[in-house]
Design an enzyme around this catalytic site. Structure first.
Site, PDB file in Angstrom:
ATOM      1  CB  SER A 187      -0.906   0.005   1.239  1.00 58.69           C
ATOM      2  OG  SER A 187      -0.131   0.231   2.403  1.00 58.69           O
ATOM      3  N   GLY A 237      -9.410  -6.158   3.422  1.00 63.48           N
ATOM      4  CA  GLY A 237      -9.354  -7.126   2.329  1.00 63.48           C
ATOM      5  C   GLY A 237      -9.267  -6.527   0.942  1.00 63.48           C
ATOM      6  CB  ALA A 238      -9.621  -3.099  -0.405  1.00 68.35           C
ATOM      7  N   GLY A 239      -6.899  -4.633  -0.458  1.00 71.36           N
ATOM      8  CA  GLY A 239      -5.582  -4.873  -1.049  1.00 71.36           C
ATOM      9  C   GLY A 239      -5.358  -6.333  -1.378  1.00 71.36           C
ATOM     10  CG  ASP A 240      -5.785  -9.015   1.663  1.00 73.13           C
ATOM     11  OD1 ASP A 240      -4.576  -8.733   1.686  1.00 73.13           O
ATOM     12  OD2 ASP A 240      -6.530  -8.951   2.647  1.00 73.13           O
ATOM     13  CG  ASN A 264      -6.745  -0.684  -9.617  1.00 74.76           C
ATOM     14  OD1 ASN A 264      -6.102  -0.988  -8.610  1.00 74.76           O
ATOM     15  ND2 ASN A 264      -6.288   0.177 -10.509  1.00 74.76           N
TER      16      ASN A 264
END
Length: 339
Positions: A187, A237-240, A264
């Site tokens: 991130s 969990g968005a980055g995962d 994305n």
């Protein structure tokens, strides 16, 4: 920019299973204003396998849990009977950023827990300190390409309250392995704990910036990949999911910027849910159709980077498949209808 294994990871042709995911499942507790608002299955491995399974990408998952693990999952974990499942408490306050604390930790994943089979892509995605340097080294040996989430390497935990802190990558015990991996995802906050210019000479670095999309750094290029509009409910969990979408794109044969665009998309869907999102089947089919269309387009043209905006525009209707709002698309600076 295409997926090419570093020399240390190039191997003779052999039967492969697609993807190996390594990281512990967790129990996530979301707390707002001192009140528990949700308790869900967590851990990067759970979000990533959700994306891969939904996208029909074959994967094996190595995870450890305690005997208290209560979730029904598609990829059963290793049970450590004397341990508890890893637990994170996430504290949300409208006036401050999320505060994350690890309040229980299961056993680390050892090299002996990793199968000796070969894999196309390995994903080192620990969240609670469960990835060891020797485990990552084993992954490098058996996977053609390894993608690493930097949180698996630089997270440390306060011995009193379990608050998550970050250390510089050089102090993590993993720095010597960075020249052997293919991708390092971080991130924008985590990227402050490494020298991006140094790392991009060793591997492809992907830095995510939430609603601003992501940026890809490799030896020769720097590419900005645009975001998809989303109404954030929970960033967990968005980055995962982003990393899962990126790997789906790589498995499908997309170039890295196009694969990151898929990342994305999946990340934007995830932030609109608490816990694991259930991806709409119609959306998934439209995404698959657009991926196949993009691959054919790229096969017909040796220079297709200029079409990246068009791929984004064509994915956007799939992203908003179920939305009552039908947003217009920004293509080359102009608003266009979704059709």
């Amino acid at each position: 920019m295409t997926l090419t294994p570093p020399p240390s990871q190039q191997t003779p042709n052999s039967p492969h299973r697609r993807v190996l995911i390594v990281g512990n499942y967790c129990h996530d507790v979301l707390i707002q204003n001192n009140t528990v608002v949700a308790e869900t299955l967590g851990g990067a491995a759970s979000f990533i396998s959700n994306v891969l399974d939904s996208s029909s990408v074959s994967c094996d998952l190595i995870s450890k849990v305690g005997r208290d693990f209560k979730y029904d999952v598609a990829h059963p974990p290793i049970v450590a009977p004397e341990k508890e499942t890893t637990v994170f408490k996430a504290y949300f306050d409208l006036a401050a950023d999320r505060v994350l604390k690890r309040v229980a930790a299961c056993d680390p994943i050892l090299p002996s827990d990793i199968p000796d089979s070969r894999f196309d892509i390995g994903m080192a995605v620990g969240v609670g300190g469960e990835i060891l340097p020797e485990t990552l080294e084993k992954m490098v040996e058996i996977c053609d390409v390894v993608a690493v989430d930097i949180q698996a390497l630089i997270r440390v935990f306060d011995p009193v309250d379990g608050a998550v802190k970050l250390v510089d990558l050089k102090e993590s015990g993993f720095r010597h392995l960075m020249g052997k991996i293919g991708f390092l995802k971080a991130s924008s906050d985590e990227a402050l704990f490494m020298d991006v210019e140094e790392m991009r000479r060793l591997c492809c670095v992907v830095v995510t910036s939430g609603e601003k999309g992501c940026r890809i750094y490799d030896k020769d290029d720097e590419t900005v990949v645009p975001p998809f509009v989303a109404k954030q409910v929970d960033p967990t969990g968005a980055g995962d999911s982003f990393l899962g979408g990126l790997v789906v794109g790589l498995v499908e044969g997309l170039d890295v910027p196009d694969a990151a665009l898929l990342g994305n998309l999946f990340g934007s869907v995830t932030v609109e849910h608490i816990g694991q999102p259930k991806f709409d089947l119609t959306m998934l089919q439209r995404v698959k159709d657009e991926v196949q269309r993009r691959k054919k387009q790229c096969n017909l043209s040796s220079s297709h980077n200029n079409d990246h905006d068009e791929f984004h525009a064509r994915l956007s209707p799939a992203r908003f498949q179920d939305s009552p709002l039908q947003p217009k698309l920004l293509v080359n600076g102009h608003l266009c209808d979704r059709s």
